[in-house]
Scaffold this active site. Structure first.
Site, PDB file in Angstrom:
ATOM      1  N   HIS A 300      72.562  -3.388  40.833  1.00  0.00           N
ATOM      2  CA  HIS A 300      72.774  -2.927  42.229  1.00  0.00           C
ATOM      3  C   HIS A 300      73.009  -1.403  42.334  1.00  0.00           C
ATOM      4  O   HIS A 300      73.874  -0.914  41.500  1.00  0.00           O
ATOM      5  CB  HIS A 300      73.687  -3.664  43.125  1.00  0.00           C
ATOM      6  CG  HIS A 300      73.830  -3.187  44.498  1.00  0.00           C
ATOM      7  ND1 HIS A 300      72.650  -3.402  45.257  1.00  0.00           N
ATOM      8  CD2 HIS A 300      74.653  -3.002  45.079  1.00  0.00           C
ATOM      9  CE1 HIS A 300      73.082  -2.881  46.410  1.00  0.00           C
ATOM     10  NE2 HIS A 300      74.304  -2.881  46.356  1.00  0.00           N
ATOM     11  N   ASP A 317      76.840   1.618  50.553  1.00  0.00           N
ATOM     12  CA  ASP A 317      76.470   0.455  50.092  1.00  0.00           C
ATOM     13  C   ASP A 317      75.415  -0.382  50.988  1.00  0.00           C
ATOM     14  O   ASP A 317      75.856  -0.941  51.828  1.00  0.00           O
ATOM     15  CB  ASP A 317      77.542  -0.526  49.608  1.00  0.00           C
ATOM     16  CG  ASP A 317      77.077  -1.724  48.781  1.00  0.00           C
ATOM     17  OD1 ASP A 317      75.879  -2.000  48.703  1.00  0.00           O
ATOM     18  OD2 ASP A 317      77.907  -2.560  48.212  1.00  0.00           O
ATOM     19  N   CYS A 368      67.490  -1.910  47.016  1.00  0.00           N
ATOM     20  CA  CYS A 368      68.885  -0.992  47.091  1.00  0.00           C
ATOM     21  C   CYS A 368      68.460   0.245  46.685  1.00  0.00           C
ATOM     22  O   CYS A 368      69.139   1.214  47.070  1.00  0.00           O
ATOM     23  CB  CYS A 368      69.726  -1.748  46.239  1.00  0.00           C
ATOM     24  SG  CYS A 368      69.307  -2.237  44.435  1.00  0.00           S
TER      25      CYS A 368
END
Length: 409
Positions: A300, A317, A368
């Site tokens: 991630h 995030d 991401c």
């Protein structure tokens, strides 16, 4: 002719029936103005059956002040047949013409007071205002709350002003690809051929992108280090090309944070000390507005920002997470970096750690990396993050086009 006893008795009864009532039995004119209940006229008291009961004298006595001790209420009460207070209020008591007050048994003086004309009421403050003033005198905290309310009102006014401010021009950021650009991108992403063919070589950073590495820009692909780092190099060149259009930023590559945080003893400044010499960069980090640090957490991608202009640490995030250890390590790093390169001391303990919870978030398990690149792109322009998951397919094609052209727009 001599009258017999029987005649006398008969004449006496006849005279008693036919003769008019005695004069003193007539109701005086003053009493005639009184209004009696119908039950008074049709239900005489037991004493009226006797000829000795003189109603005229009784009523005259009431009006002339010669009243019995109970003001006649006992007799009149039996007359009406109910427990009521029938009080005659005279002009001397009420200041008006005499009238009969029909009310419950109680103080007769109340009837006289009720008959008086209403007095003008004094104007006074509403009760809630008096209560508020009293509370303010007793509780000094209300003054502090008032100051807080005024502060919030001022902030609201500023927000409303910002809403009326000119909107950001985002047309350049969402400019559609031309037919030629679409064909070029699709050919590199989907055409057959050896996957080891090098599509792009960036000479200054010595980063090359093969066809295999380039395919991570397909929908559903996970972005690799080569594609991310090359795009960051293009953002550096864009800033140098148009310094007035973009903020002064520094873009660390994807290997910086891992090198800084994962030394033999954890945090290791010496391992990255030579990455930011003035000879390599041409500037010092203390001169930057923002410093971007990509953070890779297994599978991630996240982004940390050292905001030198606002003295804050930001963590972005796309899954909505937060890692304060990252910000703590970067706080130690920037303090040592500024002391080492600029010979200045900054106290990062007073800097704020900001979790930006209103950022666009990903809705799948593979975008991401693209979210992180667009966070950097928009922040380096000084723009708000005005995009969402639905724009990711377009951003993948646009990033592919910019990498193939070796120029970030």
């Amino acid at each position: 002719m001599t009258a017999t006893a029987a005649d006398f008795s008969r004449n006496h009864r006849k005279r008693h029936i036919d003769s008019p009532l005695p004069r003193h039995f007539h109701v005086p004119q003053r009493l005639s103005r009184l209004r009696f209940s119908p039950c008074v006229l049709f239900a005489p008291p037991p004493e009226a059956r006797s000829f000795a009961f003189d109603m005229g004298n009784y009523a005259s006595g009431l009006l002339c002040g010669r009243r019995p001790r109970d003001d006649g209420r006992e007799v009149c009460g039996r007359w009406v047949g109910v427990s009521r207070d029938l009080t005659v209020v005279t002009e001397e008591e009420a200041g008006t013409t005499a009238h009969l007050v029909n009310r419950g048994v109680g103080d007769a003086r109340k009837a006289a007071l009720e008959a008086l004309p209403p007095r003008p009421r004094e104007k006074r403050k509403p009760f809630y205002l008096e209560a508020l003033e009293g509370a303010r005198q007793r509780d000094p905290r209300l003054e502090a709350l008032g100051s807080e309310v005024r502060l919030q009102v001022e902030k609201l006014a500023e927000i409303r002003k910002s809403d009326k401010a000119p909107k950001e021009d985002l047309s350049e950021l969402f400019k559609p690809l031309t037919t030629e650009e679409e064909n070029e991108v699709n050919d590199c992403l989907y055409s057959r051929g050896p996957s080891s063919i090098v599509l792009v070589l960036h000479e200054s950073s010595n980063i090359e992108i093969s066809k295999e590495k380039f395919r991570c820009l397909r929908p559903g692909g996970w972005l690799n280090d080569e594609v991310i780092n090359l795009y960051l190099e293009l953002l550096k060149e864009r800033e140098k090309r148009e310094p007035k259009r973009f903020l002064k930023c520094h873009f660390f590559n994807t290997f910086f944070y891992k090198k800084l945080a994962c030394g033999k003893n954890g945090y290791d400044y010496k391992s990255v000390r030579r990455w930011t010499t003035h000879r390599k960069l041409g500037y010092e980090l203390i001169e930057c507005d923002k410093i971007f640090v990509p953070v890779h957490k297994d599978i991630h991608w996240c982004l940390a920002i050292i905001n030198m202009k606002e003295n804050t640490f930001q963590y972005l995030d796309s899954l909505g997470g937060m890692d304060r250890d990252v910000l703590r390590i970067l706080a130690s790093y920037i303090a040592e970096e500024v002391k080492d390169k600029s010979n200045k001391v900054i106290d990062t303990s007073s800097w704020h750690e900001e979790l930006i919870d209103y950022i666009p978030l990903q809705q799948n398990g593979w975008d991401c990396g693209m979210f992180m690149l667009k966070y950097i792109d928009f922040h380096s322009r000084g723009l708000s993050l005005s995009f969402s998951q639905e724009h990711m397919e377009y951003f993948r094609k646009r990033t592919a086009k910019e990498i193939l052209r070796l120029r970030a727009d």
